[in-house]
Design a protein around this motif. Structure first.
Motif, short mmCIF file in Angstrom:
data_model
loop_
_atom_site.label_atom_id
_atom_site.label_comp_id
_atom_site.label_asym_id
_atom_site.label_seq_id
_atom_site.Cartn_x
_atom_site.Cartn_y
_atom_site.Cartn_z
N GLU A 1 0.84 -1.20 0.00
CA GLU A 1 0.00 0.00 0.00
C GLU A 1 0.88 1.25 0.00
OE1 GLU A 1 -3.09 -0.04 2.91
OE2 GLU A 1 -3.81 -2.03 2.35
N GLU A 2 1.95 1.16 -0.76
CA GLU A 2 2.90 2.25 -0.92
C GLU A 2 3.33 2.31 -2.38
OE1 GLU A 2 4.15 4.43 1.24
OE2 GLU A 2 3.55 3.62 3.21
N LYS A 3 3.81 3.45 -2.79
CA LYS A 3 4.38 3.59 -4.12
C LYS A 3 5.64 2.74 -4.22
CE LYS A 3 6.34 7.00 -7.31
NZ LYS A 3 5.54 6.55 -8.46
N VAL A 4 5.85 2.11 -5.34
CA VAL A 4 7.08 1.36 -5.61
C VAL A 4 8.02 2.23 -6.42
CG1 VAL A 4 8.07 -0.68 -6.71
CG2 VAL A 4 5.90 -0.86 -5.49
N TYR A 5 9.23 2.38 -5.93
CA TYR A 5 10.22 3.23 -6.59
C TYR A 5 11.13 2.37 -7.45
CZ TYR A 5 8.57 6.62 -3.20
OH TYR A 5 7.78 7.45 -2.46
N THR A 6 11.35 2.80 -8.69
CA THR A 6 12.14 2.00 -9.62
C THR A 6 13.23 2.78 -10.33
OG1 THR A 6 10.49 2.42 -11.35
CG2 THR A 6 10.24 0.38 -10.06
N GLU A 7 12.98 4.03 -10.68
CA GLU A 7 13.90 4.77 -11.54
C GLU A 7 14.57 5.92 -10.82
OE1 GLU A 7 14.82 3.88 -14.49
OE2 GLU A 7 13.44 2.19 -14.60
N LEU A 8 15.88 6.00 -11.00
CA LEU A 8 16.65 7.08 -10.40
C LEU A 8 16.29 8.43 -11.01
CD1 LEU A 8 18.93 8.06 -8.55
CD2 LEU A 8 20.56 7.46 -10.36
N PHE A 9 16.05 8.45 -12.31
CA PHE A 9 15.84 9.71 -13.01
C PHE A 9 14.38 9.94 -13.36
CE2 PHE A 9 20.27 8.55 -13.94
CZ PHE A 9 20.88 9.63 -13.33
N ASP A 10 13.50 9.48 -12.47
CA ASP A 10 12.08 9.78 -12.61
C ASP A 10 11.85 11.18 -12.04
OD1 ASP A 10 9.29 10.04 -12.16
OD2 ASP A 10 9.08 7.86 -12.25
N LEU A 11 11.64 12.16 -12.92
CA LEU A 11 11.58 13.55 -12.48
C LEU A 11 10.44 13.79 -11.51
CD1 LEU A 11 12.41 15.44 -15.78
CD2 LEU A 11 13.93 14.84 -13.90
N THR A 12 9.32 13.08 -11.70
CA THR A 12 8.19 13.26 -10.79
C THR A 12 8.58 12.82 -9.39
OG1 THR A 12 6.62 12.90 -12.58
CG2 THR A 12 5.80 12.65 -10.32
N ASP A 13 9.22 11.64 -9.31
CA ASP A 13 9.62 11.15 -8.00
C ASP A 13 10.67 12.05 -7.38
OD1 ASP A 13 7.91 9.11 -8.30
OD2 ASP A 13 9.40 7.60 -8.82
N GLU A 14 11.60 12.55 -8.21
CA GLU A 14 12.64 13.42 -7.68
C GLU A 14 12.04 14.72 -7.16
OE1 GLU A 14 16.18 13.10 -7.22
OE2 GLU A 14 15.33 11.10 -7.22
N ALA A 15 10.97 15.17 -7.81
CA ALA A 15 10.31 16.38 -7.34
C ALA A 15 9.59 16.12 -6.02
CB ALA A 15 9.34 16.90 -8.39
N GLU A 16 8.95 14.93 -5.94
CA GLU A 16 8.19 14.61 -4.74
C GLU A 16 9.09 14.13 -3.60
OE1 GLU A 16 5.50 11.66 -6.05
OE2 GLU A 16 4.22 13.04 -7.17
N MET A 17 10.05 13.29 -3.94
CA MET A 17 10.92 12.71 -2.92
C MET A 17 12.23 12.30 -3.57
SD MET A 17 10.42 9.33 -0.53
CE MET A 17 8.96 9.98 0.24
N GLY A 18 13.27 13.02 -3.35
CA GLY A 18 14.57 12.67 -3.91
C GLY A 18 15.14 11.42 -3.28
N HIS A 19 16.14 10.86 -3.95
CA HIS A 19 16.71 9.62 -3.44
C HIS A 19 17.38 9.82 -2.08
CE1 HIS A 19 20.01 11.45 -5.84
NE2 HIS A 19 20.76 11.01 -4.86
N ILE A 20 17.85 11.03 -1.79
CA ILE A 20 18.45 11.29 -0.48
C ILE A 20 17.38 11.18 0.61
CG2 ILE A 20 19.65 12.96 0.96
CD1 ILE A 20 21.35 11.87 -1.30
N GLN A 21 16.24 11.83 0.37
CA GLN A 21 15.15 11.77 1.35
C GLN A 21 14.63 10.35 1.49
OE1 GLN A 21 11.88 14.38 0.52
NE2 GLN A 21 10.68 13.69 2.27
N LEU A 22 14.49 9.66 0.35
CA LEU A 22 14.00 8.29 0.37
C LEU A 22 14.90 7.40 1.21
CD1 LEU A 22 11.95 6.23 -0.78
CD2 LEU A 22 13.52 5.90 -2.71
#
Length: 413
Positions: free
Chosen positions: A64-85
């Protein structure tokens, strides 16, 4: 550790789950379910190789969570960068940790989201290795494992068993419940949580010259099993191991030594501790080692070894006037009059308990997988039936937990 114990430890914990690419990834949905049953939240990071075995949709539905797959997914980087993740979790779990993924971790690679997260995190990391037995036993994998441990990475498993490739041996990923229990131990669950234990194991090697040494036949199997069993009950364990062919027990800090003097120094460095279990077969004597190889000379007298007595590690720990562990346990390896000699040894060394075992050649105890012991304390000797050394270790660990739980020297029947 049952659902209640691991559940108490994992409730409210946030697990960042890195899913590696191996057939063992098919167990990950069950692992997610088990973690969530115990109140943990799970954020999956799916590697490209892992996506060959499980789908983002299935992991997302279970977590029941988003699955993260791509380093250069701009949407994910905007919402949650890999450092925060990498830093929002309480622990990062890598399962299955393939040989390739372990190697990339050691090399410090950051070539996809999973490895970048592992490089960026400031949280504890645990791996659950899974691979073919030959890959697991390969020197490169064992070097990588050693380095990961040195870097502070926790390890759960692997187990020994049948594999999808048809081979049998170590390398099978730990079962989901075993991984859950390992996480629970990390977060302080178990009857020995908050207790610190020192365990000695294996033989010592006392050099005669650069190529020869005095030793004994101890395999270290019993001591290593005790260290793991105490860790399984939540203790913070330091295993001081002489030379063995055994892997370091998961979740245990292992200090490798060769001589009795080194073993004593390592035990003293590990203090303070609540528990000391001296299961190592320490050589009684050491030689004055020659600087060069002793050569056999035709017609010349045989070389004479000048022997000195080694430090008595058990007596030293039991006899400390300050900083003595509350419970000091020794082992007595005898070939005759086992209980009589062990009882006398307990009094002489000043320890609380002695685990006596018959190591006569006919028993197969030295180097074997089974043991038959008698537990000697202030009360009547208690003889246990023959059982696997792992079972001896678990039973002894349970008695130790009972001791601390009841503030006394007795033990349950």
């Amino acid at each position: 550790m049952g659902v209640g114990e691991s559940g108490a430890a994992l409730s409210g914990k946030r697990v960042l789950l890195v899913v590696g690419g191996g057939i063992a990834a098919v167990k990950i949905p069950d692992l997610i379910r088990r973690l969530r049953e115990r109140g943990a939240s799970v954020s999956p990071v799916l590697t490209r190789a892992g996506a060959e075995f499980v789908t983002p949709l299935s992991l997302s539905a279970l977590a029941e969570e988003k699955v993260y797959t791509e380093l250069f997914d701009l949407t994910d980087e905007a919402e949650m960068g890999h450092i925060q993740l990498s830093r929002q979790a309480d622990i990062v779990l890598v399962a299955p940790a393939t040989a390739n993924l372990m190697a990339r971790m050691v090399a410090g690679m950051a070539d996809e989201l999973a490895t970048t997260v592992l490089m960026a995190t400031d949280k504890p990391v645990m791996i659950a290795p899974a691979m073919n037995v030959r890959m697991w036993e390969h020197p490169a994998t064992q070097r990588n494992l050693k380095q990961l441990r040195a870097d502070g990475v926790l390890v759960a498993g692997p187990n020994e068993g049948s594999m999808a490739c048809g081979e049998f041996g170590p390398g099978r990923m730990a079962e989901p419940l075993e991984i859950v229990d390992a996480l629970g131990r990390h977060f302080g669950s178990g009857p020995l949580a908050g207790k610190r234990a020192i365990v000695t194991s294996g033989p010592t090697h006392e050099p005669i010259d650069p190529v020869r040494y005095i030793a004994n036949r101890s395999s270290g199997k019993q001591g290593h099993a005790i260290a793991r069993a105490l860790g399984d009950l939540g203790a913070d364990v330091v295993l001081v191991s002489g030379p063995t062919a055994l892997p370091d027990p998961p979740g245990v800090e292992t200090v490798h030594v060769e001589t009795a003097v080194e073993m004593r120094d390592a035990c003293e460095a590990a203090l303070p501790a609540d528990i000391a279990v001296c299961a190592a077969a320490v050589a009684d004597w050491r030689a004055e080692a020659a600087g060069q190889k002793l050569k056999k000379q035709e017609g010349q007298p045989l070389p004479q070894l000048a022997l000195a007595e080694n430090p008595d590690i058990l007596a030293g720990l039991a006899g400390r006037t300050t900083g003595r562990p509350e419970l000091v346990i020794g082992f007595a390896a005898e070939t005759q009059n086992v209980v009589e000699y062990a009882t006398a040894k307990r009094k002489k060394k000043g320890c609380d308990w002695i685990v006596a075992n018959d190591v006569s050649p006919a028993t197969g105890t030295f180097g074997g997988d089974r043991n038959a012991v008698t537990l000697i304390s202030a009360g009547e000797p208690e003889t246990w039936p023959p059982m696997a050394k792992t079972e001896v270790a678990e039973r002894l660990a349970d008695r130790i937990a009972w001791y601390f739980g009841h503030d006394g020297p007795g033990a349950p029947e």
